[in-house]
Design an enzyme around this catalytic site. Structure first.
Site, PDB file in Angstrom:
ATOM      1  N   SER A 120       0.827  -1.213   0.000  1.00 28.33           N
ATOM      2  CA  SER A 120       0.000   0.000   0.000  1.00 28.33           C
ATOM      3  C   SER A 120       0.855   1.254   0.000  1.00 28.33           C
ATOM      4  O   SER A 120       0.394   2.300  -0.423  1.00 28.33           O
ATOM      5  CB  SER A 120      -0.949  -0.003   1.198  1.00 28.33           C
ATOM      6  OG  SER A 120      -0.240  -0.165   2.392  1.00 28.33           O
ATOM      7  N   HIS A 141      -3.466  -3.294  -5.617  1.00 30.06           N
ATOM      8  CA  HIS A 141      -3.672  -2.820  -4.243  1.00 30.06           C
ATOM      9  C   HIS A 141      -5.154  -2.865  -3.874  1.00 30.06           C
ATOM     10  O   HIS A 141      -5.959  -2.086  -4.397  1.00 30.06           O
ATOM     11  CB  HIS A 141      -3.103  -1.396  -4.097  1.00 30.06           C
ATOM     12  CG  HIS A 141      -3.287  -0.839  -2.731  1.00 30.06           C
ATOM     13  ND1 HIS A 141      -3.619   0.457  -2.472  1.00 30.06           N
ATOM     14  CD2 HIS A 141      -3.192  -1.450  -1.516  1.00 30.06           C
ATOM     15  CE1 HIS A 141      -3.735   0.640  -1.168  1.00 30.06           C
ATOM     16  NE2 HIS A 141      -3.490  -0.502  -0.575  1.00 30.06           N
ATOM     17  N   GLU A 153      -6.507  -0.930  -7.085  1.00 27.29           N
ATOM     18  CA  GLU A 153      -5.646  -0.067  -7.895  1.00 27.29           C
ATOM     19  C   GLU A 153      -4.656  -0.966  -8.647  1.00 27.29           C
ATOM     20  O   GLU A 153      -3.960  -1.768  -8.022  1.00 27.29           O
ATOM     21  CB  GLU A 153      -4.876   0.906  -6.996  1.00 27.29           C
ATOM     22  CG  GLU A 153      -5.758   1.936  -6.316  1.00 27.29           C
ATOM     23  CD  GLU A 153      -5.021   2.771  -5.273  1.00 27.29           C
ATOM     24  OE1 GLU A 153      -5.368   3.945  -5.114  1.00 27.29           O
ATOM     25  OE2 GLU A 153      -4.111   2.247  -4.596  1.00 27.29           O
ATOM     26  N   ASN A 191      -4.536   6.160  -1.171  1.00 23.24           N
ATOM     27  CA  ASN A 191      -3.790   6.421   0.071  1.00 23.24           C
ATOM     28  C   ASN A 191      -3.076   7.770   0.054  1.00 23.24           C
ATOM     29  O   ASN A 191      -2.855   8.371   1.104  1.00 23.24           O
ATOM     30  CB  ASN A 191      -2.780   5.302   0.341  1.00 23.24           C
ATOM     31  CG  ASN A 191      -3.420   4.136   1.064  1.00 23.24           C
ATOM     32  OD1 ASN A 191      -4.558   4.230   1.507  1.00 23.24           O
ATOM     33  ND2 ASN A 191      -2.700   3.039   1.187  1.00 23.24           N
TER      34      ASN A 191
HETATM   35  N1  CAA Z   1     -13.650 -10.218   5.149  1.00 22.59           N
HETATM   36  C1  CAA Z   1     -14.729 -10.803   4.610  1.00 22.59           C
HETATM   37  N2  CAA Z   1     -15.981 -10.518   4.956  1.00 22.59           N
HETATM   38  C2  CAA Z   1     -16.154  -9.590   5.905  1.00 22.59           C
HETATM   39  C3  CAA Z   1     -15.076  -8.940   6.503  1.00 22.59           C
HETATM   40  C4  CAA Z   1     -13.789  -9.288   6.090  1.00 22.59           C
HETATM   41  N3  CAA Z   1     -12.692  -8.715   6.608  1.00 22.59           N
HETATM   42  N4  CAA Z   1     -15.542  -8.093   7.403  1.00 22.59           N
HETATM   43  C5  CAA Z   1     -16.871  -8.202   7.381  1.00 22.59           C
HETATM   44  N5  CAA Z   1     -17.239  -9.114   6.477  1.00 22.59           N
HETATM   45  C6  CAA Z   1     -18.584  -9.552   6.151  1.00 22.59           C
HETATM   46  C7  CAA Z   1     -19.256 -10.028   7.404  1.00 22.59           C
HETATM   47  O1  CAA Z   1     -19.819 -11.298   7.159  1.00 22.59           O
HETATM   48  C8  CAA Z   1     -20.312  -8.988   7.660  1.00 22.59           C
HETATM   49  O2  CAA Z   1     -21.576  -9.491   7.958  1.00 22.59           O
HETATM   50  P1  CAA Z   1     -22.014  -9.913   9.453  1.00 22.59           P
HETATM   51  O3  CAA Z   1     -21.602  -8.787  10.369  1.00 22.59           O
HETATM   52  O4  CAA Z   1     -23.477 -10.056   9.325  1.00 22.59           O
HETATM   53  O5  CAA Z   1     -21.283 -11.180   9.739  1.00 22.59           O
HETATM   54  C9  CAA Z   1     -20.487  -8.285   6.358  1.00 22.59           C
HETATM   55  O6  CAA Z   1     -19.290  -8.443   5.628  1.00 22.59           O
HETATM   56  C10 CAA Z   1     -20.733  -6.827   6.582  1.00 22.59           C
HETATM   57  O7  CAA Z   1     -21.237  -6.397   5.416  1.00 22.59           O
HETATM   58  P2  CAA Z   1     -22.182  -5.167   5.414  1.00 22.59           P
HETATM   59  O8  CAA Z   1     -22.515  -4.871   4.014  1.00 22.59           O
HETATM   60  O9  CAA Z   1     -23.280  -5.321   6.393  1.00 22.59           O
HETATM   61  O10 CAA Z   1     -21.215  -4.062   6.019  1.00 22.59           O
HETATM   62  P3  CAA Z   1     -21.416  -2.564   6.043  1.00 22.59           P
HETATM   63  O11 CAA Z   1     -22.540  -2.122   5.181  1.00 22.59           O
HETATM   64  O12 CAA Z   1     -21.405  -2.203   7.471  1.00 22.59           O
HETATM   65  O13 CAA Z   1     -20.070  -2.046   5.311  1.00 22.59           O
HETATM   66  C11 CAA Z   1     -17.810  -1.606   5.085  1.00 22.59           C
HETATM   67  C12 CAA Z   1     -18.863  -2.394   5.847  1.00 22.59           C
HETATM   68  C13 CAA Z   1     -17.807  -1.997   3.617  1.00 22.59           C
HETATM   69  C14 CAA Z   1     -16.473  -1.983   5.705  1.00 22.59           C
HETATM   70  C15 CAA Z   1     -18.128  -0.079   5.211  1.00 22.59           C
HETATM   71  O14 CAA Z   1     -18.268   0.277   6.553  1.00 22.59           O
HETATM   72  C16 CAA Z   1     -17.053   0.768   4.584  1.00 22.59           C
HETATM   73  O15 CAA Z   1     -17.032   0.989   3.386  1.00 22.59           O
HETATM   74  N6  CAA Z   1     -16.119   1.291   5.426  1.00 22.59           N
HETATM   75  C17 CAA Z   1     -14.973   2.041   4.940  1.00 22.59           C
HETATM   76  C18 CAA Z   1     -13.817   1.120   4.766  1.00 22.59           C
HETATM   77  C19 CAA Z   1     -12.639   1.791   4.120  1.00 22.59           C
HETATM   78  O16 CAA Z   1     -12.595   2.977   3.903  1.00 22.59           O
HETATM   79  N7  CAA Z   1     -11.628   0.976   3.817  1.00 22.59           N
HETATM   80  C20 CAA Z   1     -10.407   1.457   3.252  1.00 22.59           C
HETATM   81  C21 CAA Z   1      -9.362   1.445   4.296  1.00 22.59           C
HETATM   82  S1  CAA Z   1      -7.868   2.132   3.719  1.00 22.59           S
HETATM   83  C22 CAA Z   1      -7.059   0.841   3.059  1.00 22.59           C
HETATM   84  O17 CAA Z   1      -7.425  -0.289   3.099  1.00 22.59           O
HETATM   85  C23 CAA Z   1      -5.818   1.235   2.372  1.00 22.59           C
HETATM   86  C24 CAA Z   1      -4.581   0.671   2.921  1.00 22.59           C
HETATM   87  O18 CAA Z   1      -3.709   0.442   2.143  1.00 22.59           O
HETATM   88  C25 CAA Z   1      -4.375   0.508   4.394  1.00 22.59           C
END
Ligand code: CAA
Length: 284
Positions: A120, A141, A153, A191
């Site tokens: 990342s 990514h 990406e 990022n």
């Molecule tokens: N892997 C697989 N499945 C997963 C999971 C994972 N790590 N985490 C959750 N799930 C599944 C679970 O089964 C969960 O359901 P239950 O709770 O019923 O068991 C389900 O996904 C949740 O799905 P939802 O659609 O209900 O979730 P939500 O609508 O609350 O959305 C989200 C969750 C997509 C994470 C949303 O909150 C979101 O978009 N958040 C922002 C995340 C973000 O910005 N990420 C980028 C981070 S930066 C990065 O990653 C860059 C880097 O290089 C560090």
């Protein structure tokens, strides 16, 4: 363009397991490598758990779930990647081990296999420099959590050739993602924007004397973020975020990239977010 039939994933932590899950869900034979059989089994259990949740929620048939889990083969040996068409690297976010791995993959994998790093914040060009065939090395990514976030990406390093680059892009689409193309610059696209923004949010906690709960409510309700910044940093991992900030600061020298002292102190105290049970919030 040769079809990708078999995929390898090196490193089955949160990101690697997420990538492996996407591949088996898309019907691909997938080999996952961890350093011990126990860590491999932990990743398989994690994937099995999330796929079971999909069955429980009516998004997946039980038989399809079992077939998907069955498509994942675990190994502790890199030789198992010899017949893979695409290999993802998702190991520790440090240049030296990644370079060492790409040197080995370059030797083990077929000459037409694509080698992708999920880094990342490191340079794909520097990682690719360890391979004698850097033309087939790309960045792919993914975002955390990989199975849920639509973006990938596709990063073109200095020596990446067109064919492997486009194969990586097409593969991103095949596993249901929304790929975007970019060049190998610090932080790539998202990022480069998100890390300084999250760092600003953390600095404002102290400046405006606002609680993490109110900061999260602010960004969710005032800026339409799906998740507040403190919850997001807890999800990504405070150690991961600090490390990425340091890597970007080193490359750009922009003060906003540098990790806020509050996050560094949390990292040093072992408050790593969700994975350690405590960050801005507690997770039982
Ligand atoms: N892997 C697989 N499945 C997963 C999971 C994972 N790590 N985490 C959750 N799930 C599944 C679970 O089964 C969960 O359901 P239950 O709770 O019923 O068991 C389900 O996904 C949740 O799905 P939802 O659609 O209900 O979730 P939500 O609508 O609350 O959305 C989200 C969750 C997509 C994470 C949303 O909150 C979101 O978009 N958040 C922002 C995340 C973000 O910005 N990420 C980028 C981070 S930066 C990065 O990653 C860059 C880097 O290089 C560090």
């Amino acid at each position: 363009m040769a079809e990708i039939r078999k995929v390898g994933v090196v490193g089955l932590g949160a990101m690697g397991a997420g990538i492996a899950q996407l591949c088996v869900e898309a019907g691909l034979e997938t080999v996952g490598r961890e350093v011990t059989a126990e860590l491999g089994q932990t990743a398989r259990d994690r994937i099995g758990h999330f796929l079971t949740r999909k069955v429980e929620k009516g998004q997946f048939e039980q038989e399809a779930r079992d077939d998907a889990v069955g498509r994942l083969t675990l190994t502790t040996e890199l030789d198992a990647f010899a017949d893979c068409d695409l290999v993802f690297e998702a190991i520790v976010e440090e240049l030296e081990p990644k370079q060492e791995l790409f040197g080995e993959l370059d030797r083990i994998c077929r000459p037409d296999a694509v080698l992708a790093t999920n880094t990342s914040a490191l340079s794909v060009t520097e990682i690719a420099a360890a391979a004698s065939t850097p033309g087939r090395v790309v960045g792919m990514h993914f975002f955390n959590p990989a199975p849920l976030m639509p973006l990938v990406e596709i990063v073109r390093a200095e020596l990446t050739e067109d064919e492997p680059f486009e194969r990586a892009f097409a593969f991103g689409e095949r596993i249901g993602k929304t790929p975007i193309r970019c060049h190998d610059t610090p932080g790539f696209v998202v990022n480069r924007v998100l890390i300084p923004l999250l760092n600003d949010c953390i600095r404002v906690l102290d400046e405006a004397r606002v609680t993490p709960e109110d900061m999260d409510a602010g960004m969710k309700n005032g800026a339409g973020w799906p998740m507040g910044p403190c919850t997001l940093v807890d999800l990504v991992g405070i150690d991961v975020h600090v490390h990425a900030s340091e890597a970007l600061y080193e490359k750009t020298r922009e003060p906003r990239m540098a990790p806020p002292p509050r996050l560094v102190a949390m990292r040093n105290a072992g408050l790593l977010g969700r994975k350690s049970g405590r960050g801005f919030y507690r997770y039982d």
